[in-house]
Design a protein around this motif. Structure first.
Motif, PDB file in Angstrom:
ATOM      1  N   LYS A 277     -24.944  17.359 -34.707  1.00  0.00           N
ATOM      2  CA  LYS A 277     -24.079  17.516 -32.976  1.00  0.00           C
ATOM      3  C   LYS A 277     -22.687  17.325 -33.233  1.00  0.00           C
ATOM      4  O   LYS A 277     -22.068  16.947 -33.973  1.00  0.00           O
ATOM      5  N   PRO A 278     -21.967  17.466 -32.140  1.00  0.00           N
ATOM      6  CA  PRO A 278     -20.770  17.862 -32.237  1.00  0.00           C
ATOM      7  C   PRO A 278     -20.396  16.104 -31.226  1.00  0.00           C
ATOM      8  O   PRO A 278     -21.234  16.165 -30.313  1.00  0.00           O
ATOM      9  N   SER A 279     -18.872  16.315 -31.117  1.00  0.00           N
ATOM     10  CA  SER A 279     -19.348  15.570 -30.630  1.00  0.00           C
ATOM     11  C   SER A 279     -17.542  15.412 -29.392  1.00  0.00           C
ATOM     12  O   SER A 279     -16.540  16.307 -29.351  1.00  0.00           O
ATOM     13  N   PHE A 280     -17.249  15.089 -28.437  1.00  0.00           N
ATOM     14  CA  PHE A 280     -16.556  14.455 -27.314  1.00  0.00           C
ATOM     15  C   PHE A 280     -15.494  13.677 -27.645  1.00  0.00           C
ATOM     16  O   PHE A 280     -15.602  12.514 -26.995  1.00  0.00           O
ATOM     17  N   MET A 281     -13.947  14.081 -28.046  1.00  0.00           N
ATOM     18  CA  MET A 281     -13.562  12.787 -27.733  1.00  0.00           C
ATOM     19  C   MET A 281     -12.259  12.508 -26.298  1.00  0.00           C
ATOM     20  O   MET A 281     -12.125  14.022 -25.771  1.00  0.00           O
ATOM     21  N   GLY A 282     -11.871  11.791 -25.782  1.00  0.00           N
ATOM     22  CA  GLY A 282     -11.761  11.372 -24.477  1.00  0.00           C
ATOM     23  C   GLY A 282     -10.860  10.428 -24.342  1.00  0.00           C
ATOM     24  O   GLY A 282     -11.335   9.190 -24.623  1.00  0.00           O
ATOM     25  N   ASN A 283     -10.608  10.644 -23.277  1.00  0.00           N
ATOM     26  CA  ASN A 283      -9.621   8.828 -23.104  1.00  0.00           C
ATOM     27  C   ASN A 283     -10.220   8.358 -21.815  1.00  0.00           C
ATOM     28  O   ASN A 283     -10.908   8.848 -21.568  1.00  0.00           O
ATOM     29  N   VAL A 284     -10.264   7.270 -21.511  1.00  0.00           N
ATOM     30  CA  VAL A 284     -10.794   6.258 -20.434  1.00  0.00           C
ATOM     31  C   VAL A 284     -10.002   6.645 -19.385  1.00  0.00           C
ATOM     32  O   VAL A 284      -8.795   6.045 -19.226  1.00  0.00           O
ATOM     33  N   ASN A 290     -21.033  -0.415 -13.315  1.00  0.00           N
ATOM     34  CA  ASN A 290     -21.575   0.081 -13.863  1.00  0.00           C
ATOM     35  C   ASN A 290     -21.903   2.251 -14.458  1.00  0.00           C
ATOM     36  O   ASN A 290     -22.364   2.672 -14.282  1.00  0.00           O
ATOM     37  N   TYR A 291     -20.440   1.952 -14.673  1.00  0.00           N
ATOM     38  CA  TYR A 291     -19.684   3.719 -14.178  1.00  0.00           C
ATOM     39  C   TYR A 291     -18.206   3.985 -15.793  1.00  0.00           C
ATOM     40  O   TYR A 291     -17.324   2.700 -15.606  1.00  0.00           O
ATOM     41  N   LEU A 292     -18.350   5.068 -16.293  1.00  0.00           N
ATOM     42  CA  LEU A 292     -16.903   5.255 -16.725  1.00  0.00           C
ATOM     43  C   LEU A 292     -16.730   6.049 -17.098  1.00  0.00           C
ATOM     44  O   LEU A 292     -17.889   7.523 -17.440  1.00  0.00           O
ATOM     45  N   ILE A 293     -15.549   6.242 -16.548  1.00  0.00           N
ATOM     46  CA  ILE A 293     -14.565   8.267 -16.972  1.00  0.00           C
ATOM     47  C   ILE A 293     -14.656   8.356 -17.394  1.00  0.00           C
ATOM     48  O   ILE A 293     -13.308   7.619 -17.929  1.00  0.00           O
ATOM     49  N   LEU A 294     -14.477   9.451 -18.532  1.00  0.00           N
ATOM     50  CA  LEU A 294     -14.284   9.832 -19.885  1.00  0.00           C
ATOM     51  C   LEU A 294     -12.935  11.382 -19.748  1.00  0.00           C
ATOM     52  O   LEU A 294     -13.650  12.878 -19.231  1.00  0.00           O
ATOM     53  N   LEU A 361     -20.051   8.533 -16.732  1.00  0.00           N
ATOM     54  CA  LEU A 361     -20.963   7.827 -17.960  1.00  0.00           C
ATOM     55  C   LEU A 361     -21.834   6.395 -17.126  1.00  0.00           C
ATOM     56  O   LEU A 361     -20.461   5.728 -16.377  1.00  0.00           O
ATOM     57  N   GLU A 362     -22.866   6.908 -16.851  1.00  0.00           N
ATOM     58  CA  GLU A 362     -23.658   5.096 -16.632  1.00  0.00           C
ATOM     59  C   GLU A 362     -23.673   5.057 -17.755  1.00  0.00           C
ATOM     60  O   GLU A 362     -23.714   4.688 -19.109  1.00  0.00           O
ATOM     61  N   VAL A 363     -23.068   3.325 -17.657  1.00  0.00           N
ATOM     62  CA  VAL A 363     -22.507   2.332 -18.961  1.00  0.00           C
ATOM     63  C   VAL A 363     -23.443   0.983 -17.908  1.00  0.00           C
ATOM     64  O   VAL A 363     -22.445   0.472 -17.054  1.00  0.00           O
ATOM     65  N   LEU A 380     -17.799  10.837 -27.344  1.00  0.00           N
ATOM     66  CA  LEU A 380     -19.260  10.548 -26.908  1.00  0.00           C
ATOM     67  C   LEU A 380     -19.956  11.555 -27.648  1.00  0.00           C
ATOM     68  O   LEU A 380     -19.866  12.434 -27.426  1.00  0.00           O
ATOM     69  N   ALA A 381     -21.084  12.060 -27.224  1.00  0.00           N
ATOM     70  CA  ALA A 381     -22.260  12.391 -29.129  1.00  0.00           C
ATOM     71  C   ALA A 381     -23.666  12.105 -28.732  1.00  0.00           C
ATOM     72  O   ALA A 381     -24.144  10.954 -27.965  1.00  0.00           O
TER      73      ALA A 381
END
Length: 402
Positions: A277-284, A290-294, A361-363, A380-381
């Motif tokens: 699988k590929p991955s998305f590399m992101g900044n917080v 209960n959420y986080l945005i990349l 993302l729901e975290v 993110l994968a």
């Protein structure tokens, strides 16, 4: 199983006093395994002689036996071969003390290493290594490349694994050899599939394509499995960024990280090699209970996407990708430590004050995750968090699972 064996004896000791012990050890080991080497090492000069006599990169594993203390500096050199290592220590002459020091040094470099002190423990360890050999080979034989430099704001970046360094001067040589027609042709299909093109004009797209072709040729010539590039340094020189090129490489299965970060590249490599699988590399970019945005300006093209400019500079070609909903893992690697959380992709954001790809993302207990993580840039994968955490543990990472 082919085992390369090395004995360490300090400069203060007489090697002849240990020849009988070493001979008995080798004879016992050779009853069940294909044993090679058996060299006595005291100095780094001895190490160089040993590597000329036996190619340790071709053995299945390396067994180091510090017969005395004071042998750590010479024996640690065998980590360069990137093979799994077992250290045998006995209760005499500070052998175990040297073994503990060696084990820590090797583990810091993510080389699977264990310390044993009896023939029974050694036999069990060898059986365990044999079971895991395929996994470790896929990990230890990665060929990573850094084009340019690590971005200076990555103040926590620390990387002990070997990688190939390609200067920006060399990159520009490749870039200048590629014509405009070849550049625009390289990205034509990606442009045609885009849901829209906002800021970039044809010149920007041509530059992005030339970057892509230049990197593609570098990968072939240097035989790299994946790469990262110090992307911001390109802006002043060519008026563009490699964001689109990185998106294209990640989409086609070649791990590609930005800002010269090798730790993120390593994480991408692991996900690609073991999960396909590929991955998305992101900044917080933001988080709540209960959420986080990349957010970042490059991402694998897994959903509908729009071509934009690079956010910070307003130049080049970035991508705004609508990453699909679903279960995934959010993780961060730095050195020997890894932080992993099982998450759910629940939506996209479209703020003009963030990088172009924005995913929500729901975290669970996102604040605790942010408080306990190991620096910026997360991956993110679309893989199961517990399975990923187990794999990272097998590969010698210290894992915190949220």
């Amino acid at each position: 199983m082919r085992i390369g064996v090395i004995f360490g004896v300090s400069e203060l000791a007489n090697p002849k006093e240990f020849e009988g012990k070493a001979s008995r050890f080798l004879s016992s080991l050779a009853q069940e395994h294909d044993v090679e080497g058996g060299f006595f090492i005291t100095t780094k000069a001895d190490f160089r002689e040993a590597r000329e006599s036996l190619d340790f990169s071709k053995v299945d594993m390396i067994l180091l036996y510090p017969l005395t203390g004071g042998t750590e500096n010479a024996l640690k050199e065998f980590g360069v071969f990137r093979r799994p290592i077992i250290i045998f220590g006995d209760p005499y002459n500070n052998s175990l003390a040297a073994g503990i020091e060696l084990r820590e040094y090797l583990r810091e470099r993510l080389i699977p290493s264990s310390l044993v002190k009896s023939p029974e423990e050694l036999r069990a360890a060898l059986l365990g290594y044999e079971d895991e050999m395929e996994t470790w080979n896929r990990f230890l034989r990665m060929r990573l490349g850094l084009i340019g430099r690590v971005s200076p704001w990555l103040i926590n970046e620390r990387f002990e694994l070997p990688y190939t360094r390609i200067s920006l001067r060399k990159f520009y040589e490749y870039y200048e050899s590629i014509g405009e027609e070849e550049g625009i042709e390289a990205v034509r299909e990606v442009v045609e599939r885009a849901a829209g093109v906002r800021e970039p004009v044809e010149r920007d797209l041509t530059t992005a394509g030339r970057v892509y072709v230049a990197i593609e040729r570098i990968l072939k010539d240097y035989k790299l499995d994946g790469f990262t590039i110090g992307c911001f340094d390109l802006i002043g020189k060519i008026g563009g960024t490699p964001c689109l090129a990185l998106a294209m490489f990640n989409t086609r299965g070649i791990p590609a990280a930005c800002e010269g970060e090798l730790n993120s590249l390593l994480g991408m490599m692991i996900v690609r090699r073991f999960f396909g699988k590929p991955s998305f590399m992101g900044n917080v970019a933001d988080y709540g209970r209960n959420y986080l945005i990349l957010a970042h300006c490059t991402a694998p093209l897994l959903g509908r996407y729009v071509l934009r400019s690079h956010f910070e500079s307003g130049k080049g070609v970035g991508v705004g990708v609508e990453l699909p909903p679903g279960r995934a893992s959010l993780f961060k690697i730095r050195g020997r430590k890894a932080v992993v959380a099982g998450v759910k992709v629940i939506g996209v954001e479209k703020s003009e004050f963030r990088c172009r790809t924005q995913v929500k993302l729901e975290v669970e207990d996102a604040g605790d995750f942010v408080d306990g993580t190991a620096g910026n840039h997360h991956l993110l994968a679309y893989v199961d968090g517990e399975v990923l955490a187990d794999l990272l543990s097998e590969l010698s990472f210290e894992v915190m699972l949220y």
